[in-house]
Enzyme design. Structure first.
Site, PDB file in Angstrom:
ATOM      1  N   CYS A  95       6.667  -2.784   0.712  1.00  0.00           N
ATOM      2  CA  CYS A  95       6.471  -2.910   2.242  1.00  0.00           C
ATOM      3  C   CYS A  95       5.725  -4.232   2.035  1.00  0.00           C
ATOM      4  O   CYS A  95       6.493  -4.878   2.990  1.00  0.00           O
ATOM      5  CB  CYS A  95       5.171  -1.508   0.847  1.00  0.00           C
ATOM      6  SG  CYS A  95       3.642  -1.422   2.381  1.00  0.00           S
ATOM      7  N   HIS A 193       7.589   3.497  -1.455  1.00  0.00           N
ATOM      8  CA  HIS A 193       7.058   2.963  -3.289  1.00  0.00           C
ATOM      9  C   HIS A 193       7.448   3.858  -4.005  1.00  0.00           C
ATOM     10  O   HIS A 193       7.848   5.178  -3.852  1.00  0.00           O
ATOM     11  CB  HIS A 193       5.710   3.112  -2.952  1.00  0.00           C
ATOM     12  CG  HIS A 193       4.488   1.943  -2.126  1.00  0.00           C
ATOM     13  ND1 HIS A 193       4.418   0.731  -2.879  1.00  0.00           N
ATOM     14  CD2 HIS A 193       4.070   2.328  -1.090  1.00  0.00           C
ATOM     15  CE1 HIS A 193       4.301   0.000  -1.919  1.00  0.00           C
ATOM     16  NE2 HIS A 193       4.060   1.152  -0.825  1.00  0.00           N
TER      17      HIS A 193
HETATM   18  N1  GLN Z   1      -1.242  -4.311   4.189  1.00  0.00           N
HETATM   19  C1  GLN Z   1       0.176  -3.889   4.318  1.00  0.00           C
HETATM   20  C2  GLN Z   1      -0.268  -2.689   5.500  1.00  0.00           C
HETATM   21  O1  GLN Z   1      -0.998  -2.050   5.624  1.00  0.00           O
HETATM   22  C3  GLN Z   1       1.567  -3.529   2.956  1.00  0.00           C
HETATM   23  C4  GLN Z   1       0.255  -2.596   2.542  1.00  0.00           C
HETATM   24  C5  GLN Z   1       1.809  -2.052   1.265  1.00  0.00           C
HETATM   25  O2  GLN Z   1       2.082  -3.279   0.524  1.00  0.00           O
HETATM   26  N2  GLN Z   1       1.378  -0.287   0.603  1.00  0.00           N
HETATM   27  O3  GLN Z   1       0.843  -2.774   6.950  1.00  0.00           O
END
Ligand code: GLN
Length: 241
Positions: A95, A193
């Site tokens: 992510c 995740h």
């Molecule tokens: N900040 C990033 C987004 O919202 C990654 C989010 C995350 O790692 N869960 O796209």
């Protein structure tokens, strides 16, 4: 890690890149090595500390936009990951980790941040946050089993010609264009995740095989198979039997 006795797994900046249990990916890799008779050590690198270039695998998890920008600044200032990749090290980004391994990303602050440039990926905020169970058909180099996990991100990522997707979305959003994740050489990344390596042992073993230089035979673990079955069933809206 050819010739070395202990595999060194780098867990990068877990205090800012560790949402949804992503730090558990380090435990999964260490355990899967130990169960096969290898020794493994998890090396945590925290904000303010230099990033060693001598580790075998580097893990970057998810994080909110500010944490992600902080992490990108840190990893550009201490270029240990870039150096290690030039020497063949393996990297997994999840992510925020995927986004900052790319060439650039723009978050809700509307600022374009420079990434590490290890993946040919650019990220822009989407119109709607993707929060869901994500299922993807795995593509080569991992074309065996479907990938499953949980996604929560606003960013949408587009791959350039130097990166290939890790999978094709069956359910959920992934990169936002029907593809999921990115691969360039030994640098792999995903929006999943879970932690992703607990839910997708084939991906864990792909990383370990890349590290060792030869493919690992599967490890039959009833609990892991059960967890996969449960999560895949839940993601498709059915009840696990
Ligand atoms: N900040 C990033 C987004 O919202 C990654 C989010 C995350 O790692 N869960 O796209």
């Amino acid at each position: 890690m050819a010739g070395e006795s202990t595999a060194r797994i780098g867990l990068l900046l877990p205090e800012v890149l560790g949402t949804y249990g992503d730090s558990g990916n380090a435990t999964v890799l260490a355990k899967r090595l130990e169960w096969r008779g290898f020794e493994a050590e998890v090396v945590e690198v925290r904000l303010g500390e230099p990033v060693p270039s001598t580790l075998d695998i580097y893990l970057l998890g998810g994080g909110e936009d500010d944490a992600q920008a902080l992490a990108a600044d840190h990893l550009r200032k201490y270029p240990g990951v870039r150096r290690a990749v030039a020497n063949g090290a393996v990297v997994l980004g999840v992510c925020a980790g995927l986004q900052l391994l790319g060439t650039r990303f723009r978050g809700t602050d509307n600022v374009v941040h420079e990434g590490l440039g290890l993946l040919d990926v650019r990220t822009e905020p989407g119109e709607k946050r993707a929060v869901a169970e994500l299922v993807a058909t795995a593509l080569p180099p991992l074309d065996s089993e479907p990938l499953t996990g949980f996604e929560n991100h606003l960013g949408q990522s587009r791959l350039g010609p130097s990166s290939e997707p890790l999978g094709k979305v069956v359910r959920g959003t992934g990169n936002g264009d029907g593809t999921e994740g990115a691969v360039t050489g030994n640098v792999l990344a995903t929006y999943l995740h879970g932690p992703v390596l607990a839910r997708n042992p084939a991906l864990a073993d792909l990383l370990l095989g890349r590290m060792l230089g030869y493919p690992l035979p599967p490890l039959e673990l009833v609990e892991v198979a059960q967890l996969r079955h449960e999560r895949l069933t839940a993601a498709s809206g059915r009840r696990a039997r």
